[in-house]
Design a protein around this motif. Structure first.
Motif, PDB file in Angstrom:
ATOM      1  N   GLU A  28      27.677  -7.394  14.046  1.00 39.40           N
ATOM      2  CA  GLU A  28      27.203  -6.064  14.447  1.00 39.40           C
ATOM      3  C   GLU A  28      26.781  -5.217  13.249  1.00 39.40           C
ATOM      4  O   GLU A  28      25.874  -4.392  13.353  1.00 39.40           O
ATOM      5  CB  GLU A  28      28.298  -5.332  15.236  1.00 39.40           C
ATOM      6  N   HIS A  29      27.439  -5.417  12.116  1.00 38.37           N
ATOM      7  CA  HIS A  29      27.160  -4.602  10.924  1.00 38.37           C
ATOM      8  C   HIS A  29      26.180  -5.275   9.957  1.00 38.37           C
ATOM      9  O   HIS A  29      25.969  -4.778   8.853  1.00 38.37           O
ATOM     10  CB  HIS A  29      28.470  -4.284  10.189  1.00 38.37           C
ATOM     11  N   SER A  30      25.605  -6.390  10.361  1.00 35.83           N
ATOM     12  CA  SER A  30      24.765  -7.151   9.427  1.00 35.83           C
ATOM     13  C   SER A  30      23.362  -6.572   9.276  1.00 35.83           C
ATOM     14  O   SER A  30      22.680  -6.854   8.295  1.00 35.83           O
ATOM     15  CB  SER A  30      24.662  -8.617   9.880  1.00 35.83           C
ATOM     16  N   GLY A  31      22.906  -5.787  10.260  1.00 38.76           N
ATOM     17  CA  GLY A  31      21.546  -5.250  10.182  1.00 38.76           C
ATOM     18  C   GLY A  31      20.660  -5.809  11.271  1.00 38.76           C
ATOM     19  O   GLY A  31      20.310  -5.102  12.224  1.00 38.76           O
ATOM     20  N   PRO A  32      20.266  -7.103  11.192  1.00 38.82           N
ATOM     21  CA  PRO A  32      19.437  -7.690  12.242  1.00 38.82           C
ATOM     22  C   PRO A  32      20.194  -7.733  13.578  1.00 38.82           C
ATOM     23  O   PRO A  32      21.423  -7.743  13.592  1.00 38.82           O
ATOM     24  CB  PRO A  32      19.173  -9.118  11.725  1.00 38.82           C
ATOM     25  N   PRO A  33      19.477  -7.746  14.697  1.00 38.80           N
ATOM     26  CA  PRO A  33      20.145  -7.873  15.996  1.00 38.80           C
ATOM     27  C   PRO A  33      21.000  -9.144  16.029  1.00 38.80           C
ATOM     28  O   PRO A  33      20.621 -10.171  15.456  1.00 38.80           O
ATOM     29  CB  PRO A  33      18.984  -7.976  16.998  1.00 38.80           C
ATOM     30  N   GLY A  34      22.155  -9.063  16.688  1.00 40.26           N
ATOM     31  CA  GLY A  34      23.046 -10.216  16.764  1.00 40.26           C
ATOM     32  C   GLY A  34      23.554 -10.438  18.175  1.00 40.26           C
ATOM     33  O   GLY A  34      23.668  -9.491  18.964  1.00 40.26           O
ATOM     34  N   HIS A  35      23.851 -11.688  18.490  1.00 42.24           N
ATOM     35  CA  HIS A  35      24.285 -12.056  19.841  1.00 42.24           C
ATOM     36  C   HIS A  35      25.431 -13.063  19.749  1.00 42.24           C
ATOM     37  O   HIS A  35      25.399 -13.964  18.904  1.00 42.24           O
ATOM     38  CB  HIS A  35      23.127 -12.673  20.631  1.00 42.24           C
ATOM     39  N   VAL A  36      26.414 -12.906  20.635  1.00 42.83           N
ATOM     40  CA  VAL A  36      27.574 -13.792  20.648  1.00 42.83           C
ATOM     41  C   VAL A  36      27.539 -14.637  21.925  1.00 42.83           C
ATOM     42  O   VAL A  36      27.585 -14.084  23.035  1.00 42.83           O
ATOM     43  CB  VAL A  36      28.895 -13.003  20.576  1.00 42.83           C
ATOM     44  N   TYR A  37      27.455 -15.951  21.754  1.00 41.54           N
ATOM     45  CA  TYR A  37      27.381 -16.878  22.890  1.00 41.54           C
ATOM     46  C   TYR A  37      28.649 -17.739  22.958  1.00 41.54           C
ATOM     47  O   TYR A  37      29.128 -18.219  21.923  1.00 41.54           O
ATOM     48  CB  TYR A  37      26.194 -17.834  22.728  1.00 41.54           C
ATOM     49  N   ILE A  94      28.030 -30.757  25.721  1.00 36.35           N
ATOM     50  CA  ILE A  94      28.076 -29.388  25.195  1.00 36.35           C
ATOM     51  C   ILE A  94      27.430 -28.479  26.227  1.00 36.35           C
ATOM     52  O   ILE A  94      26.571 -28.907  27.009  1.00 36.35           O
ATOM     53  CB  ILE A  94      27.369 -29.232  23.830  1.00 36.35           C
ATOM     54  N   SER A  95      27.852 -27.237  26.251  1.00 38.40           N
ATOM     55  CA  SER A  95      27.272 -26.269  27.176  1.00 38.40           C
ATOM     56  C   SER A  95      27.359 -24.881  26.566  1.00 38.40           C
ATOM     57  O   SER A  95      28.333 -24.561  25.882  1.00 38.40           O
ATOM     58  CB  SER A  95      28.026 -26.301  28.512  1.00 38.40           C
ATOM     59  N   VAL A  96      26.339 -24.069  26.811  1.00 40.13           N
ATOM     60  CA  VAL A  96      26.348 -22.685  26.328  1.00 40.13           C
ATOM     61  C   VAL A  96      26.067 -21.758  27.506  1.00 40.13           C
ATOM     62  O   VAL A  96      25.312 -22.117  28.422  1.00 40.13           O
ATOM     63  CB  VAL A  96      25.314 -22.477  25.198  1.00 40.13           C
ATOM     64  N   ALA A  97      26.712 -20.602  27.509  1.00 36.60           N
ATOM     65  CA  ALA A  97      26.474 -19.594  28.551  1.00 36.60           C
ATOM     66  C   ALA A  97      25.733 -18.417  27.924  1.00 36.60           C
ATOM     67  O   ALA A  97      25.712 -18.265  26.699  1.00 36.60           O
ATOM     68  CB  ALA A  97      27.795 -19.140  29.161  1.00 36.60           C
ATOM     69  N   PRO A  98      25.121 -17.574  28.740  1.00 39.96           N
ATOM     70  CA  PRO A  98      24.416 -16.405  28.192  1.00 39.96           C
ATOM     71  C   PRO A  98      25.316 -15.562  27.283  1.00 39.96           C
ATOM     72  O   PRO A  98      26.542 -15.550  27.444  1.00 39.96           O
ATOM     73  CB  PRO A  98      24.013 -15.627  29.447  1.00 39.96           C
ATOM     74  N   ALA A  99      24.695 -14.884  26.348  1.00 41.65           N
ATOM     75  CA  ALA A  99      25.438 -14.045  25.393  1.00 41.65           C
ATOM     76  C   ALA A  99      26.295 -13.018  26.124  1.00 41.65           C
ATOM     77  O   ALA A  99      25.925 -12.520  27.193  1.00 41.65           O
ATOM     78  CB  ALA A  99      24.466 -13.347  24.452  1.00 41.65           C
ATOM     79  N   ILE A 100      27.461 -12.734  25.545  1.00 42.90           N
ATOM     80  CA  ILE A 100      28.372 -11.741  26.106  1.00 42.90           C
ATOM     81  C   ILE A 100      28.379 -10.512  25.195  1.00 42.90           C
ATOM     82  O   ILE A 100      28.616 -10.619  23.994  1.00 42.90           O
ATOM     83  CB  ILE A 100      29.792 -12.318  26.266  1.00 42.90           C
ATOM     84  N   SER A 101      28.097  -9.353  25.791  1.00 41.68           N
ATOM     85  CA  SER A 101      28.017  -8.100  25.030  1.00 41.68           C
ATOM     86  C   SER A 101      29.389  -7.443  24.949  1.00 41.68           C
ATOM     87  O   SER A 101      30.058  -7.259  25.969  1.00 41.68           O
ATOM     88  CB  SER A 101      27.024  -7.151  25.706  1.00 41.68           C
TER      89      SER A 101
END
Length: 371
Positions: free
Chosen positions: A265-274, A307-314
């Motif tokens: 969140e503090h890195s600058g560029p937009p970020g997403h957690v999956y 392996i499986s990934v779900a949509p990003a969680i805000s």
């Protein structure tokens, strides 16, 4: 350490007998510690047995070819140890350690009984990376082969993600002689796992200082954007439930999840957690209990994986009703863990339950993108 019998002891081997004889000769010459030599022999026999299980008519050729390279790389590292920096970039030349790792694990994967969950979400991740966004994969962790499994199941459709993933790695995979050659081929942020932080009280402060240095390296990396980082917030590999014997994702450590969330969140560029789920423990299961000593027994099998990934969680959306900051951290961590567990159960039904594509749910759509 005395001079080796030959710097090409393993590369010159023409058959199994010469390869195994080379291990013994180097051990007798003092070039290989006895425990490493014993581990090399054990890995050879276990790997051979597993690859033959695949039914591949060229199994013996594959075993000899891959083991010649592995034993040579282990031997080279024992005689001239590679030292990992806090941020390690995969070494691709003059020897390509990434391709070596893929070639070694590939014959152990039953691709007919392997699956990827939610390929469209993986594709969305790649698009975001190319737009300069950062991606964090909060994942369970099953084996030393997890990075290779992830890359093998994605490399046909998404080679960019397969090759550019950075893994937050514990110190064991960068110190164990039998594991180091594979680790050299991955992008790593090297840390000391919480599970082993207190193994030696005299080293606790050094480990904490090293982890702070690695966190700073990760912050620098994230500020540049277009980074995809994998982390296991449990701090180690999954183990079977002692009551049922069933493998389950290990519980996430809330503080580890929150540290990564704040970093991105503090890195600058937009970020997403999956949330990412991995199922592959049959291929290279860890010891049943967490071990302090380096040099675990390597059990190897031919098996399906997934392996499986779900949509990003805000974080903000998930914790909107939480007034207590500490409670908010727990809620976010649990949301990620619960998603991983749900996805894991679908993969388990597909691979272990032999339901294949029928195991798909509205939330997890299974595919085999290598076909």
């Amino acid at each position: 350490m005395s001079a080796s019998v030959s710097s090409r002891t393993f590369l010159n081997a023409r058959n199994e007998q010469e390869l195994l004889s080379g291990i013994r000769k180097e051990a007798e010459a003092g070039s290989l510690p006895p425990n490493v030599a014993a581990g090399m022999e054990e890995v050879y026999h276990n790997y051979k047995k597993a690859v033959i299980q695949s039914g591949d008519p060229k199994a013996n050729e594959t075993v000899l070819s891959n083991m010649i390279v592995l034993l040579d790389r282990i031997f080279l590292d024992v005689t001239d140890p590679f030292v990992f920096q806090p941020h390690h970039k995969a070494k691709r030349e003059p020897f390509d350690y990434y391709v070596f790792g893929q070639n070694y694990i590939r014959p152990l994967v039953d691709f007919k009984n392997s699956y990827v969950g939610n390929m469209p979400v993986f594709i969305e991740m790649e698009e975001r990376l190319k737009q300069g966004h950062n991606i964090i994969l909060m994942s369970n962790h099953q084996t030393e082969a997890d990075p290779a499994i992830i890359a093998l199941l994605l490399e046909t459709r998404l080679p960019y993600i397969a090759e550019n993933l950075t893994y937050v790695a514990g110190d064991r995979v960068i110190t164990d002689p039998l594991c180091k050659p594979f680790s050299i081929g991955r992008n790593l942020i090297c840390v000391y796992s919480k599970k082993h932080m207190l193994d030696d009280p005299a080293l606790v402060e050094m480990k904490r200082t090293a982890n702070m240095r690695s966190l700073k390296e990760m912050a620098v990396l994230l500020r540049s954007g277009s980074q995809i980082i994998w982390i296991a917030p449990s701090g180690g590999r999954d183990r079977p439930d002692p009551r049922t014997g069933e493998w389950v994702p290990a519980t996430f450590d809330t503080s580890s999840v929150d540290n990564m969330r704040r970093l991105v969140e503090h890195s600058g560029p937009p970020g997403h957690v999956y949330p990412l789920a991995i199922l592959c423990h049959d291929i290279m299961p860890p010891p049943m209990k967490v071990e302090k000593e380096i040099g675990e027994k390597r059990i190897i099998s031919y098996h399906g994986a997934g392996i499986s990934v779900a949509p990003a969680i805000s974080f903000s959306e998930t914790t909107a009703t939480c007034e207590n900051p500490e409670k908010a951290k727990e809620v976010f961590s649990k949301a990620l863990y619960d998603s991983v567990t749900r996805q894991y159960n679908v993969l388990k039904s597909a691979v272990h339950g032999k339901k294949g594509f029928e195991a798909s749910t509205p939330a997890v759509s299974l595919s085999q993108p290598w076909k």
